[in-house]
Scaffold this motif. Structure first.
Motif, PDB file in Angstrom:
ATOM      1  N   SER A 155     -10.154  16.144 -21.326  1.00 42.72           N
ATOM      2  CA  SER A 155     -10.285  17.152 -20.299  1.00 42.72           C
ATOM      3  C   SER A 155     -10.896  18.388 -20.936  1.00 42.72           C
ATOM      4  CB  SER A 155      -8.915  17.504 -19.726  1.00 42.72           C
ATOM      5  OG  SER A 155      -8.228  18.314 -20.648  1.00 42.72           O
ATOM      6  N   ALA A 156     -11.103  19.388 -20.127  1.00 38.77           N
ATOM      7  CA  ALA A 156     -11.723  20.592 -20.664  1.00 38.77           C
ATOM      8  C   ALA A 156     -10.834  21.220 -21.723  1.00 38.77           C
ATOM      9  CB  ALA A 156     -11.968  21.574 -19.531  1.00 38.77           C
ATOM     10  N   LEU A 157      -9.553  21.043 -21.571  1.00 36.98           N
ATOM     11  CA  LEU A 157      -8.640  21.659 -22.514  1.00 36.98           C
ATOM     12  C   LEU A 157      -8.388  20.781 -23.724  1.00 36.98           C
ATOM     13  CD1 LEU A 157      -6.059  23.082 -20.022  1.00 36.98           C
ATOM     14  CD2 LEU A 157      -7.631  24.369 -21.451  1.00 36.98           C
ATOM     15  N   GLY A 158      -8.758  19.561 -23.621  1.00 39.43           N
ATOM     16  CA  GLY A 158      -8.600  18.699 -24.777  1.00 39.43           C
ATOM     17  C   GLY A 158      -7.210  18.139 -24.941  1.00 39.43           C
ATOM     18  N   SER A 159      -6.482  18.010 -23.872  1.00 41.00           N
ATOM     19  CA  SER A 159      -5.150  17.444 -24.008  1.00 41.00           C
ATOM     20  C   SER A 159      -5.232  15.981 -24.351  1.00 41.00           C
ATOM     21  CB  SER A 159      -4.397  17.587 -22.690  1.00 41.00           C
ATOM     22  OG  SER A 159      -3.293  16.739 -22.688  1.00 41.00           O
ATOM     23  N   PRO A 160      -4.417  15.553 -25.304  1.00 46.28           N
ATOM     24  CA  PRO A 160      -4.391  14.129 -25.609  1.00 46.28           C
ATOM     25  C   PRO A 160      -3.638  13.345 -24.566  1.00 46.28           C
ATOM     26  CG  PRO A 160      -2.857  15.303 -27.000  1.00 46.28           C
ATOM     27  CD  PRO A 160      -3.552  16.330 -26.167  1.00 46.28           C
ATOM     28  N   TYR A 161      -3.089  14.017 -23.607  1.00 47.98           N
ATOM     29  CA  TYR A 161      -2.289  13.307 -22.620  1.00 47.98           C
ATOM     30  C   TYR A 161      -2.876  13.384 -21.225  1.00 47.98           C
ATOM     31  CZ  TYR A 161       1.311  12.752 -26.039  1.00 47.98           C
ATOM     32  OH  TYR A 161       2.002  12.380 -27.146  1.00 47.98           O
ATOM     33  N   VAL A 208       3.788  13.624 -12.173  1.00 50.30           N
ATOM     34  CA  VAL A 208       3.942  13.557 -13.630  1.00 50.30           C
ATOM     35  C   VAL A 208       2.765  14.217 -14.312  1.00 50.30           C
ATOM     36  CG1 VAL A 208       4.004  11.986 -15.580  1.00 50.30           C
ATOM     37  CG2 VAL A 208       5.393  11.507 -13.579  1.00 50.30           C
ATOM     38  N   LEU A 209       1.597  13.892 -13.800  1.00 50.91           N
ATOM     39  CA  LEU A 209       0.379  14.474 -14.364  1.00 50.91           C
ATOM     40  C   LEU A 209       0.405  15.987 -14.283  1.00 50.91           C
ATOM     41  CD1 LEU A 209      -2.575  14.424 -15.345  1.00 50.91           C
ATOM     42  CD2 LEU A 209      -3.247  14.131 -12.969  1.00 50.91           C
ATOM     43  N   ALA A 210       0.782  16.464 -13.104  1.00 54.90           N
ATOM     44  CA  ALA A 210       0.809  17.915 -12.924  1.00 54.90           C
ATOM     45  C   ALA A 210       1.790  18.546 -13.899  1.00 54.90           C
ATOM     46  CB  ALA A 210       1.199  18.233 -11.481  1.00 54.90           C
ATOM     47  N   ARG A 211       2.934  17.881 -14.057  1.00 50.35           N
ATOM     48  CA  ARG A 211       3.939  18.421 -14.969  1.00 50.35           C
ATOM     49  C   ARG A 211       3.406  18.450 -16.404  1.00 50.35           C
ATOM     50  NH1 ARG A 211       8.594  14.830 -14.720  1.00 50.35           N
ATOM     51  NH2 ARG A 211       8.234  14.945 -12.477  1.00 50.35           N
ATOM     52  N   MET A 212       2.754  17.359 -16.769  1.00 49.27           N
ATOM     53  CA  MET A 212       2.233  17.274 -18.134  1.00 49.27           C
ATOM     54  C   MET A 212       1.150  18.306 -18.374  1.00 49.27           C
ATOM     55  SD  MET A 212       2.157  13.193 -18.612  1.00 49.27           S
ATOM     56  CE  MET A 212       1.869  13.092 -20.350  1.00 49.27           C
ATOM     57  N   VAL A 267       0.846  -1.202   0.000  1.00 48.75           N
ATOM     58  CA  VAL A 267       0.000   0.000   0.000  1.00 48.75           C
ATOM     59  C   VAL A 267       0.872   1.239   0.000  1.00 48.75           C
ATOM     60  CG1 VAL A 267      -1.606   1.327   1.403  1.00 48.75           C
ATOM     61  CG2 VAL A 267      -1.973  -1.105   1.080  1.00 48.75           C
ATOM     62  N   VAL A 268       1.933   1.176   0.798  1.00 47.10           N
ATOM     63  CA  VAL A 268       2.836   2.331   0.847  1.00 47.10           C
ATOM     64  C   VAL A 268       3.458   2.550  -0.531  1.00 47.10           C
ATOM     65  CG1 VAL A 268       5.001   3.169   1.798  1.00 47.10           C
ATOM     66  CG2 VAL A 268       3.294   2.133   3.293  1.00 47.10           C
ATOM     67  N   GLU A 269       3.893   1.442  -1.151  1.00 50.07           N
ATOM     68  CA  GLU A 269       4.489   1.568  -2.488  1.00 50.07           C
ATOM     69  C   GLU A 269       3.510   2.184  -3.469  1.00 50.07           C
ATOM     70  OE1 GLU A 269       6.037  -2.103  -3.927  1.00 50.07           O
ATOM     71  OE2 GLU A 269       7.479  -2.269  -2.306  1.00 50.07           O
ATOM     72  N   ILE A 270       2.275   1.663  -3.409  1.00 53.03           N
ATOM     73  CA  ILE A 270       1.259   2.159  -4.346  1.00 53.03           C
ATOM     74  C   ILE A 270       1.001   3.633  -4.123  1.00 53.03           C
ATOM     75  CG2 ILE A 270      -1.196   2.003  -4.894  1.00 53.03           C
ATOM     76  CD1 ILE A 270      -0.906  -1.030  -4.444  1.00 53.03           C
ATOM     77  N   ARG A 271       0.982   4.009  -2.831  1.00 53.66           N
ATOM     78  CA  ARG A 271       0.760   5.430  -2.552  1.00 53.66           C
ATOM     79  C   ARG A 271       1.896   6.269  -3.127  1.00 53.66           C
ATOM     80  NH1 ARG A 271      -1.421   5.085   3.626  1.00 53.66           N
ATOM     81  NH2 ARG A 271      -3.592   4.612   3.124  1.00 53.66           N
ATOM     82  N   GLU A 272       3.112   5.759  -2.934  1.00 53.00           N
ATOM     83  CA  GLU A 272       4.256   6.499  -3.481  1.00 53.00           C
ATOM     84  C   GLU A 272       4.141   6.606  -4.996  1.00 53.00           C
ATOM     85  OE1 GLU A 272       7.618   4.414  -2.066  1.00 53.00           O
ATOM     86  OE2 GLU A 272       7.527   5.280  -0.059  1.00 53.00           O
ATOM     87  N   GLU A 273       3.779   5.476  -5.621  1.00 49.45           N
ATOM     88  CA  GLU A 273       3.615   5.454  -7.077  1.00 49.45           C
ATOM     89  C   GLU A 273       2.552   6.460  -7.506  1.00 49.45           C
ATOM     90  OE1 GLU A 273       5.273   3.668  -9.206  1.00 49.45           O
ATOM     91  OE2 GLU A 273       4.091   3.934 -11.042  1.00 49.45           O
ATOM     92  N   ASN A 274       1.490   6.463  -6.727  1.00 47.44           N
ATOM     93  CA  ASN A 274       0.400   7.388  -7.012  1.00 47.44           C
ATOM     94  C   ASN A 274       0.879   8.837  -6.944  1.00 47.44           C
ATOM     95  OD1 ASN A 274      -2.161   7.932  -7.733  1.00 47.44           O
ATOM     96  ND2 ASN A 274      -3.107   7.326  -5.820  1.00 47.44           N
ATOM     97  N   GLU A 275       1.659   9.109  -5.915  1.00 43.87           N
ATOM     98  CA  GLU A 275       2.187  10.464  -5.773  1.00 43.87           C
ATOM     99  C   GLU A 275       3.061  10.816  -6.966  1.00 43.87           C
ATOM    100  OE1 GLU A 275       1.498  12.809  -3.508  1.00 43.87           O
ATOM    101  OE2 GLU A 275      -0.027  11.407  -2.790  1.00 43.87           O
ATOM    102  N   ARG A 276       3.903   9.855  -7.354  1.00 45.38           N
ATOM    103  CA  ARG A 276       4.776  10.103  -8.503  1.00 45.38           C
ATOM    104  C   ARG A 276       3.954  10.411  -9.744  1.00 45.38           C
ATOM    105  NH1 ARG A 276       8.208   5.997  -6.598  1.00 45.38           N
ATOM    106  NH2 ARG A 276       7.175   4.460  -7.930  1.00 45.38           N
ATOM    107  N   LEU A 277       2.922   9.583  -9.926  1.00 37.05           N
ATOM    108  CA  LEU A 277       2.072   9.782 -11.110  1.00 37.05           C
ATOM    109  C   LEU A 277       1.369  11.129 -11.065  1.00 37.05           C
ATOM    110  CD1 LEU A 277       0.619   6.218 -11.452  1.00 37.05           C
ATOM    111  CD2 LEU A 277       2.064   7.390 -13.100  1.00 37.05           C
TER     112      LEU A 277
END
Length: 481
Positions: free
Chosen positions: A469-475, A63-67, A50-60
């Motif tokens: 999304s509202a902006l239409g990002s393909p990513y 990444v999402l925020a950056r994208m 669970v801890v790993e998954i949470r960390e992975e989630n945070e990483r993602l």
DNA sequence: CGCGTTTGACCTGCGC
DNA sequence: GCGCAGGTCAAACGCG
């Protein structure tokens, strides 16, 4: 004495039994303790996971925020460019646009999910206005089919024509007449002035074929159309019979298809389409119809160039770092290249054929294998559709999906749909759902190591979703847990 | 009984 | 002109 001995014996036996009982109880306790230890271990490992998954989630999430941030900055840049372009256009195109509007009212618009990737609200409104004009003027249902035909030509041909990046900008300029754009309807319109050429053109279109190769367990691919079988033949060199189908959606629809298994790999189904539908299509059929129309138009456009040679063209999708490349190759000897020499599917020179190969794990290398060999009268052209909003790109993807998900059989052959919603980024390819209401999404994974040009994930196992999304990002990215 | 499929006959185009 | 192969037709057949 003897009694004493017996008594002592009994006592010993009794003591032994007692000892055995004690040992048994201790063993049971040990088992319990071990079980508890195991439970604790499991608990600990689960917690760790669970801890790993949470960390992975945070990483993602990071990444999402950056994208999203990247996307927004790009989007802002794009809007700026767009505004500049529109300011330019508005000065000198008022007369042209008036003329185009008149033409558009006569167009049969073949669009595959184009409506979604609007760069801004203004364009969206513009598009919607166009479509509403179309539907109201023709009194048809809301289904609009747009067929644009344009090429970005690499190598030799790109030198002859001004380079045009297949970015969003191209989308915006779609109404501008350019040398590279050759909408079939417009071509046909100009041909009206020249009857002979029109006949020639129609003949070319009629003969143009689109061959779709896909792994398919069912007798036919479910492409959404209604077909009636009118013949079957054993072709030379292939033990598998070739079936001939006609479109029965309209009584006089000229579209035909041939279905045959590949002799070398029976799991591969080769479906060859010929002609264009002359009737409104079910939504579920637009994918394949658009593919065939686009491919036929590609051939037509190619044939209008001096370098073009009759034969088979191969449209390949390849994953690149920037997106997806569609590769378009041509050869005068299609049989030796893409099918066994005694190929089952006819590709006589009178029938130029686009082969959409959806079977190769890496179509780019597949293509390179063929194109690298020196060959007389063969040319290859790379069409870069880095923008996922390109109609041909979508068509091919939709066809890929149709092929992959086709749960054909006799039912599908009779036009029953597969029950899937296809979505590309912000574009939707709704296929009416019958048995299965699940959805799949095309996933454009920006990984150069990915083998498959396109990944398809069931909705419930999305690593990345390209939901709009509202902006239409393909990513746009969803949380991945 | 109607509709779709099957299948052998026939037509057509192309190469030799 | 002939033969071959692809493509189409239409009567027979089967299924719901």
């Amino acid at each position: 004495m003897e009694n004493m001995k017996e008594m002592s014996l009994f006592r010993k036996i009794f003591e032994q039994e007692e000892t055995k009982k004690l040992i048994g109880e201790e063993e049971e306790e040990d088992v319990h303790v071990q079980a508890e230890f195991q439970k604790e271990d499991q608990l600990n490992s689960t917690k760790a996971k669970v801890v790993e998954i949470r960390e992975e989630n945070e990483r993602l999430k990071l990444v999402l925020a950056r994208m999203v941030k990247d996307y927004e900055s790009l989007h802002t840049d794009f809007l700026n460019i767009l505004q500049q372009e529109e300011a330019k256009k508005s000065k000198d195109t008022s007369a042209i646009t008036h003329q185009e509007n008149e033409e558009e009212s006569e167009l049969v618009s073949l669009s595959l999910g184009r409506s979604a990737n609007y760069s801004n609200e203004a364009n969206k409104k513009k598009y919607e206005k166009k479509n509403s004009n179309l539907s109201t003027s023709h009194g048809k249902e809301g289904l609009a089919l747009r067929l644009d035909c344009r090429f970005e030509l690499n190598s030799t041909e790109s030198e002859k024509t001004p380079s045009s990046e297949n970015t969003f900008e191209e989308e915006v300029k779609e109404d501008e007449p350019t040398d590279q754009i050759c909408p079939p309807s417009k071509i046909l319109k100009t041909m009206k002035s020249d009857q002979d050429e029109e006949v020639l053109q129609q003949a070319q279109l009629k003969k143009a074929r689109v061959s779709v190769r896909a792994r398919c367990a069912t007798p036919t691919m479910n492409d959404g159309c209604q077909w009636r079988k009118y013949g079957q033949k054993i072709a030379k060199g292939n033990p598998c019979p070739r079936a001939y189908y006609r479109c029965t959606v309209s009584s006089n629809c000229p579209v035909k298809k041939q279905v045959q298994r590949w002799a070398e790999d029976m799991s591969i189904l080769i479906t060859t389409y010929e002609g264009s539908h002359n009737h409104p299509l079910p939504i579920s059929a637009t994918a394949m119809a658009s593919t065939t129309s686009a491919a036929a138009s590609m051939l037509q456009c190619r044939s209008s160039t001096s370098e073009s040679v009759p034969g088979t063209s191969v449209l390949s999708a390849a994953n690149t770092a920037n997106g997806l490349n569609f590769t378009f190759s041509e050869t005068t000897r299609p049989h030796q290249l893409y099918f066994p020499i005694n190929s089952s599917i006819s590709n006589s020179n009178s029938h130029p054929t686009v082969v959409l190969d959806l079977t190769a794990p890496n179509t780019s290398s597949y293509f390179n294998r063929f194109s690298s060999a020196p060959r007389n009268n063969s040319s290859s052209t790379c069409l870069n559709f880095s923008s996922p909003s390109n109609p041909k790109f979508q068509s091919a993807l939709a066809a890929a999906i149709s092929s992959c998900i086709g749960n054909g059989g006799s039912k599908a052959q009779q036009g029953e749909s597969s029950g899937l919603d296809m979505k590309w980024g912000n574009s939707n390819f709704p296929i009416k759902t019958a048995a299965d209401s699940s959805s799949i999404f095309l996933n454009k994974v920006p990984s150069p190591t990915l083998q498959q040009p396109v990944s398809i994930f069931p909705l419930n196992s999305l690593p990345f979703s390209t939901q709009k999304s509202a902006l239409g990002s393909p990513y746009d990215v969803k949380d991945h847990v």
